[in-house]
Design an enzyme around this catalytic site. Structure first.
Site, short mmCIF file in Angstrom:
data_model
loop_
_atom_site.label_atom_id
_atom_site.label_comp_id
_atom_site.label_asym_id
_atom_site.label_seq_id
_atom_site.Cartn_x
_atom_site.Cartn_y
_atom_site.Cartn_z
N ARG A 130 0.14 7.85 7.77
CA ARG A 130 -1.29 7.98 7.49
C ARG A 130 -2.09 6.74 7.86
NH1 ARG A 130 -2.51 11.05 1.84
NH2 ARG A 130 -1.71 9.11 0.98
N LYS A 131 -1.47 5.72 8.40
CA LYS A 131 -2.20 4.50 8.73
C LYS A 131 -2.03 4.18 10.22
CE LYS A 131 -4.18 3.42 4.87
NZ LYS A 131 -4.26 4.82 4.47
N LYS A 150 11.42 9.75 20.59
CA LYS A 150 10.10 10.35 20.37
C LYS A 150 9.06 9.52 21.11
CE LYS A 150 12.36 12.53 16.98
NZ LYS A 150 13.85 12.48 16.90
N GLU A 184 14.62 15.68 9.58
CA GLU A 184 15.80 16.16 10.27
C GLU A 184 16.40 15.03 11.10
OE1 GLU A 184 12.87 17.97 10.40
OE2 GLU A 184 11.99 16.79 12.01
N LYS A 214 -5.66 -4.45 0.41
CA LYS A 214 -6.35 -4.00 1.62
C LYS A 214 -7.32 -5.10 2.05
CE LYS A 214 -7.55 0.38 1.95
NZ LYS A 214 -8.20 1.70 1.70
N ASP A 248 5.95 9.64 21.02
CA ASP A 248 4.87 9.14 20.16
C ASP A 248 5.04 7.66 19.90
OD1 ASP A 248 3.45 11.47 19.80
OD2 ASP A 248 4.41 12.02 17.92
N LYS A 281 10.47 7.77 13.16
CA LYS A 281 10.89 8.43 14.39
C LYS A 281 11.79 7.52 15.21
CE LYS A 281 6.53 10.98 14.61
NZ LYS A 281 5.27 11.20 15.36
N ASP A 297 -1.95 5.81 -6.26
CA ASP A 297 -2.33 6.76 -5.21
C ASP A 297 -1.07 7.16 -4.46
OD1 ASP A 297 -3.82 8.29 -3.49
OD2 ASP A 297 -4.67 6.62 -2.36
N ALA A 298 -0.90 8.43 -4.19
CA ALA A 298 0.28 8.89 -3.47
C ALA A 298 0.29 8.34 -2.05
CB ALA A 298 0.32 10.42 -3.43
N ASP A 335 0.92 4.15 1.41
CA ASP A 335 1.27 4.71 2.72
C ASP A 335 2.24 3.79 3.47
OD1 ASP A 335 -0.36 6.93 2.34
OD2 ASP A 335 -2.10 5.95 3.21
N LYS A 336 2.06 2.49 3.31
CA LYS A 336 2.97 1.56 3.99
C LYS A 336 4.34 1.51 3.32
CE LYS A 336 1.31 0.89 7.38
NZ LYS A 336 2.11 1.13 8.58
N GLU A 395 10.25 11.84 6.97
CA GLU A 395 8.97 11.60 6.28
C GLU A 395 9.26 11.21 4.84
OE1 GLU A 395 6.51 11.80 8.30
OE2 GLU A 395 7.51 12.93 9.88
N HIS A 439 0.86 -1.19 0.00
CA HIS A 439 0.00 0.00 0.00
C HIS A 439 0.89 1.24 0.00
CE1 HIS A 439 -2.65 3.14 1.58
NE2 HIS A 439 -3.67 2.40 1.15
N PHE A 477 -8.08 -4.18 -10.79
CA PHE A 477 -7.13 -3.51 -9.89
C PHE A 477 -5.71 -3.91 -10.34
CE2 PHE A 477 -5.98 -2.96 -5.07
CZ PHE A 477 -5.11 -1.92 -5.40
#
Length: 389
Positions: free
Chosen positions: A248-249, A273, A58, A169, A275, A269, A242-243, A19-20, A45, A17, A234
């Site tokens: 995003r997941k 961090k 960074e 998916k 997060d 990260k 798709d970008a 995003d992955k 990123e 995918h 597909f």
């Protein structure tokens, strides 16, 4: 009173995918830095689109890491996933690197926080969750969704099913009765495929992988509620279709919506961090609570302020718990140091172990011998039992 009979849905996406793909590239670069310097600071990123990848962010590292090495890492990750398509190819894609040195203002908050302790890299709140619905102590809908897309990918990589392509998916809806999952009411699978196959061809190829990922055949939904490539063809997929962007997941990465999320992504990260590291710590503690039999479900929240070492709050919520949550909050803070450095030390997080976590969920995985998925260990069970004996 909330109903204990209901439907609940979670989704997962494959390693291909878009995003992955971005998450895995970002975490591949985290591993590159931590392999050179365990104390490296990384926030990278990734953007992926048709035959183009952009790296930005960074870093700070005691050893040199060049832009060419980051670009080579991105190509390696794309090749490993299996993209050799006209619209997205590991060798032919243009890759731009705009990674630069970390801001000194951010660095000083982490390096010299309260009382010269290492402070949290940012403010925020993080959650961890565990429940007894599956052997891996994860919510069943997300666990089954992960299994399906992972099974398709394994079949593709092994050569058993070359018809499958990297992008896919899944979505699983389960019926709960008396608060327990009992059957699937619908299953959705969309998978990129080789050209020339019909929708029914793909449906028949996918079906056995879905069946093997459910507890048994009786859990399978009715035929009319089994959807495979519901929009039809597909063939064009991945970043060409798709970008993709890092981070995003975050619901796929965690509990499929069965528990709250603090909003921070993990991939790209380093473990200073919170997060990332504090969310891992909360999962670790919640899983040990459930594994110790202290509750059927356990939700934990912690919060931090940038530059401050100690957590501002620790909150525990139990379902069918056998112990006082307020006492458990104190016990958890005793069995694990929840300051950023304490988390990293306890779980051994300053290692190149993150690329493997960036697809098929960060939780519900088996701990690796080299320290990967250390937050999935249940080595606090005896200590927790003793605290409440």
């Amino acid at each position: 009173m909330p109903s204990d009979t209901y439907l609940f849905t979670s989704e997962s996406v494959s390693e291909g995918h878009p995003d992955k793909v971005s998450d895995q590239i970002s975490d591949g670069i985290v591993d590159l830095y931590l392999g050179r310097d365990p104390e490296a600071r990384v926030a990278v990123e990734t953007l992926t689109t048709t035959n183009r990848v952009v790296l930005a962010g960074e870093t700070r590292c005691a050893a040199d890491v060049s832009a060419d090495e980051m670009i080579e890492t991105a190509r390696r990750v794309i090749k490993k996933i299996g993209y050799e398509q006209e619209g997205f190819h590991w060798e032919k894609a243009a890759i731009d690197c705009y990674v630069h040195e970390q801001s000194t203002e951010i660095a000083q908050g982490v390096d010299s926080g309260e009382d010269k302790e290492e402070g949290a890299g940012d403010q925020g709140l993080m959650f961890g969750f565990a429940c007894d619905e599956t052997p891996e102590l994860m919510p069943a809908p997300i666990a089954f969704s992960h299994r399906i897309v992972k099974a398709l990918a394994d079949a593709r990589h092994s050569g058993r099913r070359p018809e499958f392509q990297p992008d896919a998916k899944s979505q699983v809806t389960l019926r709960y009765e008396n608060g327990r999952p009992v059957t699937a009411t619908s299953v959705v699978v969309s998978t990129q495929h080789q050209d020339g196959l019909s929708q029914d061809d793909i449906r028949q190829l996918v079906r056995p992988f879905v069946l093997e990922c459910l507890p048994d055949a009786d859990w399978m939904c009715a035929e009319e509620d089994f959807y495979v490539n519901p929009t039809g063809k597909f063939v064009i997929g991945g970043p060409d279709g798709d970008a993709g962007l890092t981070g995003r997941k975050i619901i796929v990465d965690t509990y499929g919506g069965a528990a709250p999320h603090g909003g921070g992504a993990f991939s790209g990260k380093d473990p200073t961090k919170v997060d990332r590291s504090a969310a891992y710590a909360c999962r670790y503690l919640a899983k040990n609570v459930v594994a110790a039999g202290l509750a059927r479900k356990c939700l934990i929240q912690v919060s931090y302020a940038i530059g401050i070492a100690k957590p501002l709050s620790v909150y525990v919520d139990l379902t069918d718990g056998e112990v006082d949550p307020s006492k458990l909050e104190k016990v958890l803070s005793e069995v694990m140091d929840l300051r950023p450095k304490g988390i990293r030390t306890h779980l051994g997080l300053n290692k190149p172990i993150y690329e493997r976590s960036a697809a098929y969920g960060h939780f519900g995985r088996e701990p690796d011998a080299d320290g990967g998925f250390s937050w999935e260990k249940t080595d606090l069970v005896d200590e927790l039992k003793r605290a409440f004996s």
